[in-house]
Scaffold this motif. Structure first.
Motif, PDB file in Angstrom:
ATOM      1  N   PRO A  74      29.025  33.324  46.144  1.00 40.56           N
ATOM      2  CA  PRO A  74      29.904  34.122  45.288  1.00 40.56           C
ATOM      3  C   PRO A  74      29.192  35.337  44.686  1.00 40.56           C
ATOM      4  O   PRO A  74      28.059  35.239  44.231  1.00 40.56           O
ATOM      5  N   ILE A  75      29.868  36.474  44.741  1.00 38.70           N
ATOM      6  CA  ILE A  75      29.342  37.731  44.197  1.00 38.70           C
ATOM      7  C   ILE A  75      30.477  38.391  43.425  1.00 38.70           C
ATOM      8  O   ILE A  75      31.608  38.453  43.912  1.00 38.70           O
ATOM      9  N   ARG A  76      30.166  38.892  42.234  1.00 41.15           N
ATOM     10  CA  ARG A  76      31.196  39.523  41.406  1.00 41.15           C
ATOM     11  C   ARG A  76      31.663  40.844  42.030  1.00 41.15           C
ATOM     12  O   ARG A  76      30.938  41.830  41.999  1.00 41.15           O
ATOM     13  N   THR A  77      32.836  40.841  42.621  1.00 37.91           N
ATOM     14  CA  THR A  77      33.424  42.056  43.206  1.00 37.91           C
ATOM     15  C   THR A  77      34.878  42.145  42.745  1.00 37.91           C
ATOM     16  O   THR A  77      35.383  41.219  42.100  1.00 37.91           O
ATOM     17  N   LEU A  78      35.530  43.223  43.146  1.00 35.42           N
ATOM     18  CA  LEU A  78      36.946  43.402  42.821  1.00 35.42           C
ATOM     19  C   LEU A  78      37.775  42.210  43.331  1.00 35.42           C
ATOM     20  O   LEU A  78      38.579  41.634  42.595  1.00 35.42           O
ATOM     21  N   SER A  79      37.569  41.825  44.583  1.00 31.63           N
ATOM     22  CA  SER A  79      38.318  40.714  45.166  1.00 31.63           C
ATOM     23  C   SER A  79      38.024  39.399  44.445  1.00 31.63           C
ATOM     24  O   SER A  79      38.926  38.580  44.247  1.00 31.63           O
ATOM     25  N   ALA A  80      36.759  39.211  44.075  1.00 26.69           N
ATOM     26  CA  ALA A  80      36.372  37.953  43.425  1.00 26.69           C
ATOM     27  C   ALA A  80      37.111  37.765  42.106  1.00 26.69           C
ATOM     28  O   ALA A  80      37.359  36.637  41.671  1.00 26.69           O
ATOM     29  N   ARG A 140      30.544  47.828  43.967  1.00 25.13           N
ATOM     30  CA  ARG A 140      30.267  46.378  43.970  1.00 25.13           C
ATOM     31  C   ARG A 140      30.627  45.705  45.282  1.00 25.13           C
ATOM     32  O   ARG A 140      30.281  44.542  45.511  1.00 25.13           O
ATOM     33  N   SER A 141      31.354  46.400  46.123  1.00 31.31           N
ATOM     34  CA  SER A 141      31.801  45.799  47.389  1.00 31.31           C
ATOM     35  C   SER A 141      30.618  45.320  48.227  1.00 31.31           C
ATOM     36  O   SER A 141      29.603  46.013  48.328  1.00 31.31           O
ATOM     37  N   ILE A 142      30.788  44.162  48.849  1.00 35.21           N
ATOM     38  CA  ILE A 142      29.751  43.680  49.768  1.00 35.21           C
ATOM     39  C   ILE A 142      29.585  44.696  50.901  1.00 35.21           C
ATOM     40  O   ILE A 142      28.471  44.949  51.360  1.00 35.21           O
ATOM     41  N   ALA A 143      30.686  45.322  51.315  1.00 32.96           N
ATOM     42  CA  ALA A 143      30.616  46.348  52.367  1.00 32.96           C
ATOM     43  C   ALA A 143      29.655  47.472  51.983  1.00 32.96           C
ATOM     44  O   ALA A 143      28.975  48.040  52.848  1.00 32.96           O
ATOM     45  N   MET A 161      34.012  48.615  57.369  1.00 31.00           N
ATOM     46  CA  MET A 161      35.387  48.527  56.876  1.00 31.00           C
ATOM     47  C   MET A 161      35.406  47.716  55.579  1.00 31.00           C
ATOM     48  O   MET A 161      34.898  46.595  55.555  1.00 31.00           O
ATOM     49  N   GLY A 162      35.973  48.276  54.521  1.00 31.15           N
ATOM     50  CA  GLY A 162      36.168  47.467  53.316  1.00 31.15           C
ATOM     51  C   GLY A 162      35.359  47.863  52.098  1.00 31.15           C
ATOM     52  O   GLY A 162      35.206  47.061  51.180  1.00 31.15           O
ATOM     53  N   VAL A 163      34.856  49.114  52.062  1.00 32.94           N
ATOM     54  CA  VAL A 163      34.231  49.571  50.811  1.00 32.94           C
ATOM     55  C   VAL A 163      35.362  49.943  49.856  1.00 32.94           C
ATOM     56  O   VAL A 163      36.186  50.810  50.150  1.00 32.94           O
TER      57      VAL A 163
HETATM   58  P1  NAD Z   1      36.118  44.015  47.707  1.00 31.38           P
HETATM   59  O1  NAD Z   1      37.346  43.917  46.888  1.00 31.38           O
HETATM   60  O2  NAD Z   1      35.099  44.983  47.282  1.00 31.38           O
HETATM   61  O3  NAD Z   1      36.462  44.252  49.228  1.00 31.38           O
HETATM   62  C1  NAD Z   1      37.652  43.797  49.834  1.00 31.38           C
HETATM   63  C2  NAD Z   1      38.162  44.932  50.689  1.00 31.38           C
HETATM   64  O4  NAD Z   1      39.302  44.533  51.456  1.00 31.38           O
HETATM   65  C3  NAD Z   1      38.583  46.144  49.866  1.00 31.38           C
HETATM   66  O5  NAD Z   1      37.862  47.282  50.263  1.00 31.38           O
HETATM   67  C4  NAD Z   1      40.052  46.293  50.202  1.00 31.38           C
HETATM   68  O6  NAD Z   1      40.484  47.635  50.225  1.00 31.38           O
HETATM   69  C5  NAD Z   1      40.079  45.680  51.591  1.00 31.38           C
HETATM   70  N1  NAD Z   1      41.450  45.413  52.034  1.00 31.38           N
HETATM   71  C6  NAD Z   1      42.406  44.643  51.425  1.00 31.38           C
HETATM   72  N2  NAD Z   1      43.568  44.735  52.097  1.00 31.38           N
HETATM   73  C7  NAD Z   1      43.345  45.567  53.157  1.00 31.38           C
HETATM   74  C8  NAD Z   1      44.156  46.074  54.205  1.00 31.38           C
HETATM   75  N3  NAD Z   1      45.449  45.731  54.322  1.00 31.38           N
HETATM   76  N4  NAD Z   1      43.583  46.903  55.119  1.00 31.38           N
HETATM   77  C9  NAD Z   1      42.287  47.252  55.025  1.00 31.38           C
HETATM   78  N5  NAD Z   1      41.472  46.817  54.048  1.00 31.38           N
HETATM   79  C10 NAD Z   1      41.998  45.986  53.124  1.00 31.38           C
HETATM   80  O7  NAD Z   1      35.511  42.512  47.660  1.00 31.38           O
HETATM   81  P2  NAD Z   1      34.329  41.821  48.487  1.00 31.38           P
HETATM   82  O8  NAD Z   1      34.024  40.582  47.715  1.00 31.38           O
HETATM   83  O9  NAD Z   1      33.249  42.776  48.787  1.00 31.38           O
HETATM   84  O10 NAD Z   1      35.064  41.357  49.818  1.00 31.38           O
HETATM   85  C11 NAD Z   1      34.620  41.690  51.118  1.00 31.38           C
HETATM   86  C12 NAD Z   1      34.664  40.447  52.010  1.00 31.38           C
HETATM   87  O11 NAD Z   1      33.674  39.519  51.562  1.00 31.38           O
HETATM   88  C13 NAD Z   1      35.992  39.700  51.991  1.00 31.38           C
HETATM   89  O12 NAD Z   1      36.272  39.227  53.288  1.00 31.38           O
HETATM   90  C14 NAD Z   1      35.678  38.522  51.077  1.00 31.38           C
HETATM   91  O13 NAD Z   1      36.528  37.420  51.302  1.00 31.38           O
HETATM   92  C15 NAD Z   1      34.263  38.241  51.519  1.00 31.38           C
HETATM   93  N6  NAD Z   1      33.488  37.372  50.633  1.00 31.38           N
HETATM   94  C16 NAD Z   1      33.356  37.668  49.316  1.00 31.38           C
HETATM   95  C17 NAD Z   1      32.636  36.834  48.494  1.00 31.38           C
HETATM   96  C18 NAD Z   1      32.492  37.138  47.029  1.00 31.38           C
HETATM   97  O14 NAD Z   1      32.160  36.233  46.263  1.00 31.38           O
HETATM   98  N7  NAD Z   1      32.721  38.356  46.584  1.00 31.38           N
HETATM   99  C19 NAD Z   1      31.999  35.697  49.017  1.00 31.38           C
HETATM  100  C20 NAD Z   1      32.143  35.417  50.377  1.00 31.38           C
HETATM  101  C21 NAD Z   1      32.889  36.256  51.187  1.00 31.38           C
END
Ligand code: NAD
Length: 257
Positions: free
Chosen positions: A193-199, A19-22, A13-15
């Motif tokens: 920390p990883i450069r993603t959309l959320s970051a 760049r997504s961690i998923a 869940m969450g691609v």
């Molecule tokens: P990402 O933006 O690629 O992924 C975040 C995902 O959350 C997206 O696919 C988005 O569609 C989904 N999402 C948001 N609202 C939603 C909803 N209502 N229903 C279903 N899905 C929803 O960014 P990411 O960095 O890969 O984030 C994935 C996880 O990793 C997050 O929990 C984030 O907090 C965590 N994380 C990220 C980092 C980082 O530095 N990037 C570090 C530690 C933890």
């Protein structure tokens, strides 16, 4: 071979994009032989997930919509997965959200609405998903979520998301205790920390990355692949004795005083 995930159905869940961690988790799981099911939120992302999953050679992955703010969506999603694959063996929960204005400045300025939304999507969703997934985990299973150091300590600008991660971390422990009797394990990975959309939403993210390069024991940042491989370990029987745990994949940064 305990690391082999052949014959295992795992929901990712969450691609959102490559760049997504998923997506790092999905690739590692695919390499280990798992059969993947993807869920995404919002029609806008459907095409991305289709295009990415098409790059994985072999079988066509099932792709299902699931906005975790909706109980109906979660129910529909897992009903669809049950119809298509029957039993599942894992869920990778890689979902979080906070409004941009809550990821900079002072935490004390957080609004009630912003708090509710972020805690709902970033923390409560794990419990809602675990409840639905449990019904399909008839052979036992592994649930993995993603957290961050900002839930354990104060990290500049992480603010509301830190409080959401603290709630998520506590949820992992309570869920692990509830579900252990069904041979379902629940763990988190605390990624660096990883450069993603959320970051991108986190204020001055570049300086957080730079700090790791300068100070973390490994003197570098981590990658989606490294988080993905640790997730594969947590989905595999190699980790069968581990539950309620938070594994830091962060170049060792969390040990620093
Ligand atoms: P990402 O933006 O690629 O992924 C975040 C995902 O959350 C997206 O696919 C988005 O569609 C989904 N999402 C948001 N609202 C939603 C909803 N209502 N229903 C279903 N899905 C929803 O960014 P990411 O960095 O890969 O984030 C994935 C996880 O990793 C997050 O929990 C984030 O907090 C965590 N994380 C990220 C980092 C980082 O530095 N990037 C570090 C530690 C933890």
């Amino acid at each position: 071979d305990l690391l082999n995930l052949k014959g295992k159905n795992i929901v990712v869940m969450g691609v959102a994009n490559q760049r997504s961690i998923a997506w790092g988790i999905a690739r590692s799981l695919h390499d280990a032989g798992a059969n993947l099911i993807f869920t995404y939120a919002g029609e806008r992302l459907e095409r991305n997930v289709q295009d990415l999953s098409a790059t994985l050679e072999g079988k066509n992955s099932l792709i299902v919509p699931c906005d975790v703010t909706s109980d109906e969506d979660i129910a529909k999603c897992f009903t669809k997965i049950k119809e298509e694959v029957g039993t599942i063996h894992g869920v990778a929960h890689c979902i979080a959200f906070a409004n941009k204005e809550d990821l900079k400045g002072d935490f004390v300025d957080t609004s009630r609405e912003g708090f509710k939304l972020s805690l709902d999507i970033s923390a409560y969703s794990l419990t809602a998903v675990a409840k639905a997934a449990k019904e399909l985990m008839t052979e036992g299973g592994s649930i993995v979520t993603l957290t961050y150091l900002g839930g354990e300590r104060v990290v500049k600008n992480y603010n509301l998301m830190g409080v959401a991660k603290a709630a998520l971390d506590a949820s992992v422990r309570y869920l692990a205790n509830d579900l252990g009797q069904h041979n379902i394990r629940v763990n988190s990975i605390s990624a660096g920390p990883i450069r993603t959309l959320s970051a991108k939403g986190v204020g001055d993210f570049n300086s957080i990355l730079k700090d790791i390069e300068e100070k973390a024991p490994l003197r570098r940042n981590v990658t989606q692949e490294e988080v993905g491989d640790t997730a594969t370990f947590l989905f595999s029987d190699m980790s069968r004795g581990i539950t309620g745990e938070n594994l830091h994949v962060d170049s060792g940064y969390h040990i620093l005083g």
